[in-house]
Scaffold this active site. Structure first.
Site, PDB file in Angstrom:
ATOM      1  N   GLU A 273       0.836  -1.163   0.074  1.00 60.26           N
ATOM      2  CA  GLU A 273      -0.052   0.039  -0.095  1.00 60.26           C
ATOM      3  C   GLU A 273       1.015   1.415  -0.030  1.00 60.26           C
ATOM      4  O   GLU A 273       0.732   2.223   0.942  1.00 60.26           O
ATOM      5  CB  GLU A 273      -0.920  -0.012   1.129  1.00 60.26           C
ATOM      6  CG  GLU A 273      -1.755  -1.225   1.536  1.00 60.26           C
ATOM      7  CD  GLU A 273      -2.399  -1.185   2.856  1.00 60.26           C
ATOM      8  OE1 GLU A 273      -2.387  -0.292   3.713  1.00 60.26           O
ATOM      9  OE2 GLU A 273      -3.227  -2.331   2.951  1.00 60.26           O
ATOM     10  N   ARG A 276       3.559   7.635  -0.207  1.00 60.94           N
ATOM     11  CA  ARG A 276       4.499   8.542  -0.452  1.00 60.94           C
ATOM     12  C   ARG A 276       5.579   8.277  -1.305  1.00 60.94           C
ATOM     13  O   ARG A 276       6.161   9.016  -2.048  1.00 60.94           O
ATOM     14  CB  ARG A 276       5.120   8.730   0.831  1.00 60.94           C
ATOM     15  CG  ARG A 276       6.146   9.687   1.009  1.00 60.94           C
ATOM     16  CD  ARG A 276       6.661   9.835   2.368  1.00 60.94           C
ATOM     17  NE  ARG A 276       6.178   9.487   3.575  1.00 60.94           N
ATOM     18  CZ  ARG A 276       5.470  10.638   4.419  1.00 60.94           C
ATOM     19  NH1 ARG A 276       5.699  11.885   4.113  1.00 60.94           N
ATOM     20  NH2 ARG A 276       4.968  10.259   5.599  1.00 60.94           N
ATOM     21  N   ARG A 312       2.295  19.977   6.220  1.00 63.77           N
ATOM     22  CA  ARG A 312       3.248  19.192   6.666  1.00 63.77           C
ATOM     23  C   ARG A 312       4.318  19.859   7.590  1.00 63.77           C
ATOM     24  O   ARG A 312       4.595  19.460   8.811  1.00 63.77           O
ATOM     25  CB  ARG A 312       4.142  18.286   5.745  1.00 63.77           C
ATOM     26  CG  ARG A 312       2.938  17.425   5.107  1.00 63.77           C
ATOM     27  CD  ARG A 312       3.571  16.440   4.089  1.00 63.77           C
ATOM     28  NE  ARG A 312       4.350  15.286   4.778  1.00 63.77           N
ATOM     29  CZ  ARG A 312       5.627  15.393   5.308  1.00 63.77           C
ATOM     30  NH1 ARG A 312       6.582  16.268   4.507  1.00 63.77           N
ATOM     31  NH2 ARG A 312       6.071  14.637   5.777  1.00 63.77           N
ATOM     32  N   TYR A 316       4.113  18.910  11.297  1.00 63.78           N
ATOM     33  CA  TYR A 316       5.236  17.790  11.889  1.00 63.78           C
ATOM     34  C   TYR A 316       6.538  18.472  11.841  1.00 63.78           C
ATOM     35  O   TYR A 316       7.478  17.452  12.141  1.00 63.78           O
ATOM     36  CB  TYR A 316       5.219  16.768  11.063  1.00 63.78           C
ATOM     37  CG  TYR A 316       3.890  15.764  10.310  1.00 63.78           C
ATOM     38  CD1 TYR A 316       3.205  15.384  11.168  1.00 63.78           C
ATOM     39  CD2 TYR A 316       3.706  15.911   9.198  1.00 63.78           C
ATOM     40  CE1 TYR A 316       2.008  14.725  10.885  1.00 63.78           C
ATOM     41  CE2 TYR A 316       2.421  15.416   8.502  1.00 63.78           C
ATOM     42  CZ  TYR A 316       1.567  14.869   9.306  1.00 63.78           C
ATOM     43  OH  TYR A 316       0.589  14.269   9.079  1.00 63.78           O
ATOM     44  N   CYS A 342      -3.247  33.728   9.803  1.00 63.66           N
ATOM     45  CA  CYS A 342      -3.005  34.326  11.237  1.00 63.66           C
ATOM     46  C   CYS A 342      -2.673  33.435  12.163  1.00 63.66           C
ATOM     47  O   CYS A 342      -3.383  33.319  12.983  1.00 63.66           O
ATOM     48  CB  CYS A 342      -4.265  35.019  11.544  1.00 63.66           C
ATOM     49  SG  CYS A 342      -4.890  36.319  10.194  1.00 63.66           S
ATOM     50  N   GLU A 343      -1.606  32.720  11.958  1.00 63.44           N
ATOM     51  CA  GLU A 343      -1.016  31.931  12.976  1.00 63.44           C
ATOM     52  C   GLU A 343       0.542  31.887  12.794  1.00 63.44           C
ATOM     53  O   GLU A 343       0.980  31.734  11.814  1.00 63.44           O
ATOM     54  CB  GLU A 343      -1.336  30.460  12.950  1.00 63.44           C
ATOM     55  CG  GLU A 343      -2.934  30.216  12.763  1.00 63.44           C
ATOM     56  CD  GLU A 343      -3.509  29.061  13.609  1.00 63.44           C
ATOM     57  OE1 GLU A 343      -2.418  28.654  14.425  1.00 63.44           O
ATOM     58  OE2 GLU A 343      -4.542  28.758  13.637  1.00 63.44           O
TER      59      GLU A 343
END
Ligand code: LLP
Length: 418
Positions: A273, A276, A312, A316, A342-343
């Site tokens: 499976e 990536r 990502r 992470y 806005c972060e």
């Protein structure tokens, strides 16, 4: 190896200048190289030549119809985790007999849909799911093919958020319970035991954890055989990593060699499976510099892509290489590349030496073909980016940029406010 390379200081996607795509389609835009997708699929399947196997591409990595169709045309099946993914894969023309359905939380309606479609098997992840599957299959008058997803308690040595095969993870059934559950399932009228499954994590950069988990599964397979439970399929999940930065993951051929060696006497049809490994380095996210900001402490490059487009790095702390679409910058600078959201966590690059991008410069975030667009959102009411597929000197939009109308689709005012 991928087909995003420079020619005379200009970045090309195969034979198309990325600048031309940005000029025609706008930014931010995801660009996928079909030749790279094909090349990676081929490398993966060739790694298992000589061993009966099916590549069930993991739809969650990149679920665009054009991407799915590319693999389906090459004989691929799919690994799905929702009714939505099943519907996409069917629309792209997948053979239902090459569909495996993983996931800890399958709803009744999704199970029914998959049964009526006639998928190959359900990778069941809990004791209760076994009962539920038997019930629903009985109700719709079908037999459900199953594999039990076993949690082999092997550490894949990757990011904790994408580690799935440890005992404390929510996934699968523990080794200790698996035998009893196979026995119980074998006595249920509407289930057919077809295989055994495991997926221990994502972005693995070594083969050993894969081999260790196969060793554990083999003990289980022997025990099941002793009980008269015969399997047809060994589903080894996905997880083979790619190079984002300085990692050196095994090549598919090396991974294949190790796995073929470990499984050669089992007489089982292998299922993989991968997500990536096939799609990751086949895609880039192209964005444009809106502003640059100098602070005493810091240099910021503000671009028109954000954490909603590529989650990502924020989620992470992942590394994505960044390259200019046209190389005409004046040296390097230590900077953050940030989006308009806005972060403070809205960054794509943090504290890195990068080309000194100027206003209006285009840049490409590399290795964005997997878990890029599929994890994007509309946060801050930002329409999601367009997606483009390139093949040789041709390119076409394979998902149009969302519009502001798309953002409010389905919303309505309650009668007392209208
Ligand atoms: N099979 C199962 C059951 C999975 O859960 C996954 C990924 C795959 C296959 C495919 O794994 P791959 O070959 O792509 O490693 N969003 C994270 C990755 C999450 C992976 C979830 N499961 C990221 O961006 O790194």
């Amino acid at each position: 190896m991928h087909y995003f390379q420079y020619r005379d200081n200009e970045l090309y996607a195969e034979d198309v200048p990325v600048r031309e795509i940005a000029a025609k389609v706008g930014t931010p835009v995801y660009v996928y190289s079909q030749t790279t997708l094909e090349r990676h699929f081929k490398a993966f399947t060739e790694a298992f030549s000589g061993a009966p196997h099916t590549i069930c591409y993991s739809v969650k990595a990149n679920s665009n119809q054009a991407v799915l169709k590319t693999f389906i045309k090459m004989g691929g099946g799919v690994d799905i985790v929702s009714g939505g993914e099943l519907s996409r894969a069917l629309k792209a023309g997948v053979d239902p007999k090459k569909v495996v359905y993983s996931g800890v939380g399958k709803r009744d309606d999704e199970i029914e849909y998959a049964l009526n479609t006639g998928i190959l098997m359900f990778n069941v992840e809990s004791e209760q799911e076994i009962d539920r599957l038997n019930e629903v299959a009985g109700r719709v008058g079908k037999k459900a093919g199953i594999a039990i997803r076993v949690n082999p308690d092997v550490d894949p040595q990757t990011h904790p958020y994408i580690t799935t095969g440890l005992k404390k993870a929510k996934f699968g059934i523990t080794m200790e319970h698996a035998v009893a559950e196979y026995k119980r399932a074998s006595e249920m009228p509407n289930l057919e035991i077809l295989g055994i499954d495991c997926h221990i994590g994502s972005q693995l950069t070594k083969v050993e954890p894969f081999v260790d988990s196969i060793k554990k599964l083999k003990e289980l397979i022997t025990e099941l055989r002793g009980m008269g439970i015969e399997l047809k399929y060994l589903d080894l999940g996905g997880g083979l990593g790619i190079q984002y930065d300085a990692e050196a993951p095994p090549l598919p051929a090396d991974y294949g060699k190790a796995i073929k060696e470990e499984t050669k006497d089992l007489g089982l049809h292998l299922i993989f499976e991968p997500g990536r490994n096939i799609a990751g380095n086949a895609g880039i996210l192209v964005a444009k510099t809106l502003f640059t900001k100098e602070r005493d402490e810091k240099h910021f490059i503000v671009i028109d892509a954000a954490m909603n487009d590529l989650a990502r790095p924020s989620l992470y702390g992942s590394f994505h290489g960044v390259q200019p679409v046209v190389k005409d910058q004046d040296g390097l600078i230590g900077a953050d590349i940030v989006g308009p959201i806005c972060e403070t966590g809205d960054f794509l690059v943090k504290d890195r030496q990068i080309p000194m991008f100027k206003q209006n410069d285009l840049m490409a975030f590399m290795s964005a073909g997997a878990y890029g667009f599929t994890m994007s959102s509309n946060y801050n009411s930002r329409p999601r980016a367009a997606e483009v597929m390139v093949n040789g000197d041709k390119f076409e939009v394979i998902r149009e940029r969302e519009s502001v109308e798309d953002l409010v689709r389905g919303e309505s005012l309650p009668s007392w406010l209208a």
